[in-house]
Scaffold this motif. Structure first.
Motif, mmCIF file in Angstrom:
data_model
loop_
_atom_site.group_PDB
_atom_site.id
_atom_site.type_symbol
_atom_site.label_atom_id
_atom_site.label_comp_id
_atom_site.label_asym_id
_atom_site.label_seq_id
_atom_site.Cartn_x
_atom_site.Cartn_y
_atom_site.Cartn_z
ATOM 1 N N THR A 1 0.839 -1.203 0.000
ATOM 2 C CA THR A 1 0.000 0.000 0.000
ATOM 3 C C THR A 1 0.875 1.254 0.000
ATOM 4 O O THR A 1 0.582 2.227 -0.705
ATOM 5 C CB THR A 1 -0.925 0.007 1.222
ATOM 6 O OG1 THR A 1 -1.757 -1.165 1.181
ATOM 7 C CG2 THR A 1 -1.824 1.235 1.232
ATOM 8 N N ARG A 2 1.958 1.235 0.782
ATOM 9 C CA ARG A 2 2.867 2.387 0.796
ATOM 10 C C ARG A 2 3.556 2.558 -0.556
ATOM 11 O O ARG A 2 3.688 3.684 -1.062
ATOM 12 C CB ARG A 2 3.914 2.226 1.901
ATOM 13 C CG ARG A 2 3.350 2.236 3.314
ATOM 14 C CD ARG A 2 4.443 2.446 4.345
ATOM 15 N NE ARG A 2 5.476 1.419 4.285
ATOM 16 C CZ ARG A 2 5.459 0.294 4.997
ATOM 17 N NH1 ARG A 2 4.430 0.047 5.806
ATOM 18 N NH2 ARG A 2 6.436 -0.584 4.899
ATOM 19 N N VAL B 1 -4.246 -3.217 -7.838
ATOM 20 C CA VAL B 1 -4.756 -2.351 -6.780
ATOM 21 C C VAL B 1 -4.596 -3.051 -5.432
ATOM 22 O O VAL B 1 -4.831 -4.256 -5.323
ATOM 23 C CB VAL B 1 -6.233 -2.022 -7.046
ATOM 24 C CG1 VAL B 1 -6.840 -1.257 -5.892
ATOM 25 C CG2 VAL B 1 -6.375 -1.228 -8.330
ATOM 26 N N PRO B 2 -4.184 -2.334 -4.389
ATOM 27 C CA PRO B 2 -4.110 -2.954 -3.061
ATOM 28 C C PRO B 2 -5.437 -3.568 -2.636
ATOM 29 O O PRO B 2 -6.518 -3.118 -3.042
ATOM 30 C CB PRO B 2 -3.719 -1.782 -2.145
ATOM 31 C CG PRO B 2 -2.995 -0.835 -3.037
ATOM 32 C CD PRO B 2 -3.677 -0.947 -4.373
ATOM 33 N N LEU B 3 -5.346 -4.595 -1.803
ATOM 34 C CA LEU B 3 -6.526 -5.318 -1.331
ATOM 35 C C LEU B 3 -7.595 -4.376 -0.784
ATOM 36 O O LEU B 3 -8.788 -4.528 -1.067
ATOM 37 C CB LEU B 3 -6.100 -6.308 -0.233
ATOM 38 C CG LEU B 3 -7.214 -7.054 0.509
ATOM 39 C CD1 LEU B 3 -7.831 -8.113 -0.392
ATOM 40 C CD2 LEU B 3 -6.667 -7.700 1.783
ATOM 41 N N ILE C 1 -11.439 -10.897 -9.008
ATOM 42 C CA ILE C 1 -10.498 -10.187 -8.156
ATOM 43 C C ILE C 1 -9.234 -9.862 -8.949
ATOM 44 O O ILE C 1 -8.948 -10.453 -9.977
ATOM 45 C CB ILE C 1 -10.145 -11.011 -6.901
ATOM 46 C CG1 ILE C 1 -9.452 -12.316 -7.293
ATOM 47 C CG2 ILE C 1 -11.373 -11.280 -6.068
ATOM 48 C CD1 ILE C 1 -8.916 -13.094 -6.105
ATOM 49 N N GLY C 2 -8.481 -8.903 -8.457
ATOM 50 C CA GLY C 2 -7.246 -8.503 -9.120
ATOM 51 C C GLY C 2 -7.453 -7.299 -10.029
ATOM 52 O O GLY C 2 -6.994 -7.275 -11.169
ATOM 53 N N THR C 3 -8.152 -6.278 -9.536
ATOM 54 C CA THR C 3 -8.378 -5.055 -10.313
ATOM 55 C C THR C 3 -7.043 -4.356 -10.591
ATOM 56 O O THR C 3 -6.145 -4.345 -9.760
ATOM 57 C CB THR C 3 -9.313 -4.117 -9.531
ATOM 58 O OG1 THR C 3 -10.525 -4.809 -9.252
ATOM 59 C CG2 THR C 3 -9.617 -2.852 -10.321
ATOM 60 N N GLN C 4 -6.933 -3.751 -11.781
ATOM 61 C CA GLN C 4 -5.667 -3.141 -12.205
ATOM 62 C C GLN C 4 -5.828 -1.622 -12.334
ATOM 63 O O GLN C 4 -6.910 -1.109 -12.620
ATOM 64 C CB GLN C 4 -5.246 -3.697 -13.562
ATOM 65 C CG GLN C 4 -5.309 -5.189 -13.669
ATOM 66 C CD GLN C 4 -3.956 -5.858 -13.514
ATOM 67 O OE1 GLN C 4 -2.936 -5.255 -13.774
ATOM 68 N NE2 GLN C 4 -3.952 -7.100 -13.096
ATOM 69 N N LEU C 5 -4.719 -0.919 -12.137
ATOM 70 C CA LEU C 5 -4.716 0.539 -12.241
ATOM 71 C C LEU C 5 -3.494 0.969 -13.054
ATOM 72 O O LEU C 5 -2.375 0.530 -12.787
ATOM 73 C CB LEU C 5 -4.669 1.186 -10.854
ATOM 74 C CG LEU C 5 -4.901 2.695 -10.801
ATOM 75 C CD1 LEU C 5 -6.357 3.015 -11.123
ATOM 76 C CD2 LEU C 5 -4.561 3.250 -9.435
ATOM 77 N N GLU C 6 -3.721 1.817 -14.039
ATOM 78 C CA GLU C 6 -2.644 2.351 -14.882
ATOM 79 C C GLU C 6 -2.550 3.848 -14.635
ATOM 80 O O GLU C 6 -3.573 4.546 -14.594
ATOM 81 C CB GLU C 6 -2.955 2.085 -16.356
ATOM 82 C CG GLU C 6 -1.864 2.522 -17.309
ATOM 83 C CD GLU C 6 -0.710 1.542 -17.341
ATOM 84 O OE1 GLU C 6 0.430 1.995 -17.118
ATOM 85 O OE2 GLU C 6 -0.934 0.340 -17.573
#
Length: 527
Positions: free
Chosen positions: A199-200, A248-250, A479-484
């Protein structure tokens, strides 16, 4: 664990305690040690509730007193097992505490928790006076260790109020019910993306997508590499996933967080919501098994059920948010805002699709699934809703689905039923004015994406009222959403605007798995 599962576990513990209490309840101790910290927490809370209830009685029978004594003794056993678990964590080193923290039994004089041991690590992942903390590689854990690590991660996130209880329950359900490969991948995903170090690291990338990784501590770098390994595994289980982007973090993942709580679309709340790690969800349906009365010596009929195998694919959706450099600099606080914005955007997109989605490149909506089938019923009026429609729809649904049936309609349709009166001016459906509203002794839900107005001058189908057992409408989230991240946005003159972009993409699907569980009212009109 749901309430039924907790009750069954406590019953088992109670029987073992009654059978072995003279020997210190070794069977109870073994069963408690085999549980995760999260499961022990559920049992602990249940025992406290039962003890408090019995304590509230003025007088107890002998049986009730024995039960109360047993509950108190079992509570001590649970707390003892948790203290042993904490000692085991401390003996295993600080790297094991990173995946989560066990719950702290509320007892005086309990041993220091793993959270206290973790406080000897400073905010940069460096033990005070020691070497940088290195995370245990996921590949070195077996299935049992992975599951335990995942449950500890969920425990820690729930207690830290970074993950809602319902979201943790969804992940726990996957850990219990997926096929073996799916359970392992779910556990690896939860441990990797649930790490505070990740997360950090993710927050630093939000603040500066180009150079944020240069500010990572060794612990954060390890956390990122663990997530990258899981991300690669997930791509290997699909033919359509795009490469690139950050997982994305949990605690930010819409796949386990979205509830439509307070939204005008109640489908996530009343329908069956499942998660998957693959491209589609597969289930089994049946119309049931027929029973019969037979004469003595007569051959029985073949009662083999006809089984269906519905499969629901997940479709890619996306949401885009732009933010200024200044907002991104407040990286940690910004993550909460980013979660709220992206989840809201995804929620609104899905709300429409779950109702009227075409099923082509998007989820199949409940109205789309039922329209044109035997579940569709035309109004008994003439191009308008009439009071008798409610009775006709409810009476048409089979008895099997009636106990859990609910209504859905647009607010304007709900108001139409609220205005129907009898011949002497009394309201025909007074319960629809209550909060929450009901219609014919069943719950009424506002679903704003359904048709709310009827234009008698147009030729159209108007699907205005839905009734049924919504456990037969399945919503699937992968599950396992992604962010760009887009480091620099430009204006109309192609010059930087001082803003960055965050593009979220997710996978969801929906469909009816048993159309017979629903009835849909159509008010057709002709120009």
């Amino acid at each position: 664990m749901n309430s039924n599962e907790i009750s069954l576990v406590v019953d088992s513990l109670f029987r073992q305690y009654a059978a072995t209490r003279s020997d210190g309840a070794p069977g109870v101790e073994q069963q408690l040690r085999a549980m995760s910290s999260r499961e022990r927490q559920h049992v602990h809370h249940y025992l406290l509730e039962q003890t408090a209830m019995l304590d509230g009685y003025d007088r107890l029978s002998q049986t009730q007193q024995r039960t109360l004594d047993a509950y108190r003794a079992l509570g001590q056993e649970v707390r003892g097992a948790e203290r042993d678990h904490i000692r085991d964590l401390a003996a295993g080193g600080t790297a094991r505490t990173e995946g989560g923290t066990p719950f702290t039994p509320d007892v005086t004089g309990s041993e220091p928790t793993a959270a206290a041991a973790a406080r000897h690590v400073d905010g940069h992942g460096v033990p005070q006076g020691g070497e940088p903390l290195r995370l245990e590689p996921l590949g070195s854990m077996n299935g049992v260790q992975l599951r335990e690590a995942a449950m500890r991660t969920l425990d820690a996130a729930v207690r830290a109020h970074t993950l809602p209880e319902y979201a943790a329950d969804r992940v726990e359900h996957l850990l219990r019910n997926e096929p073996p490969q799916g359970r392992t991948l779910t556990a690896r995903w939860a441990v990797a993306t649930g790490a505070e170090a990740y997360t950090r690291a993710f927050a630093k990338l939000c603040a500066d997508p180009l150079r944020g990784h240069l500010l990572w501590t060794p612990e954060e770098g390890d956390a990122y590499r663990r997530v990258a390994e899981v991300q690669s595994e997930m791509r290997g289980m699909t033919l359509t996933d795009n490469a690139g982007g950050y997982m994305v973090p949990l605690t930010l993942d819409p796949a386990i967080l979205l509830t439509s709580d307070g939204s005008i679309n109640p489908l996530r709340r009343i329908s069956r919501v499942v998660q998957t790690v693959t491209d589609q969800w597969s289930g089994v349906t049946s119309a049931g098994v027929s029973a019969e009365w037979t004469a003595e010596g007569a051959e029985v009929a073949d009662a083999s059920p006809v089984l269906g195998n519905p499969s629901i694919p997940v479709h890619k959706g996306d949401a885009f948010v732009k933010y200024s450099f200044e907002i991104g600099m407040d990286a940690v606080n910004f993550l909460g805002e980013l979660q709220m914005l992206l989840n809201d955007a995804a929620d609104q997109l899905q709300a429409t699709a779950f109702t009227t989605g075409t099923g082509s490149g998007q989820p199949t909506g409940i109205v789309t699934a039922l329209a044109g089938t035997s579940s569709e019923i035309n109004t008994t009026g003439t191009e308008a809703i009439v009071a008798s429609d409610a009775y006709a729809i409810q009476n048409a649904l089979g008895p099997r689905f009636q106990p859990r049936a609910q209504w859905c309609a647009n607010l304007s349709v709900i108001n139409t039923f609220a205005q129907f009166e009898t011949g002497n001016g009394a309201h025909m459906f007074p319960e629809i004015r209550e909060n929450p509203p009901r219609l014919l002794n069943r719950s009424m839900n506002e679903l704003s994406n359904m048709d709310g107005s009827i234009n008698a001058a147009a030729t159209a189908n108007n699907y205005v009222l839905l009734y049924g057992d919504f456990s037969n409408f399945v919503i699937v989230d992968r599950i396992g959403t992604q962010l760009e991240f887009i480091p620099h946005l430009v204006g109309t003159n192609r010059r930087p605007t001082g803003e960055r972009g965050a593009l979220l993409w997710f996978r969801s699907g929906s469909d009816s798995v048993n159309d017979a569980a629903f009835r849909l009212l159509d008010v057709p009109t002709t120009a």
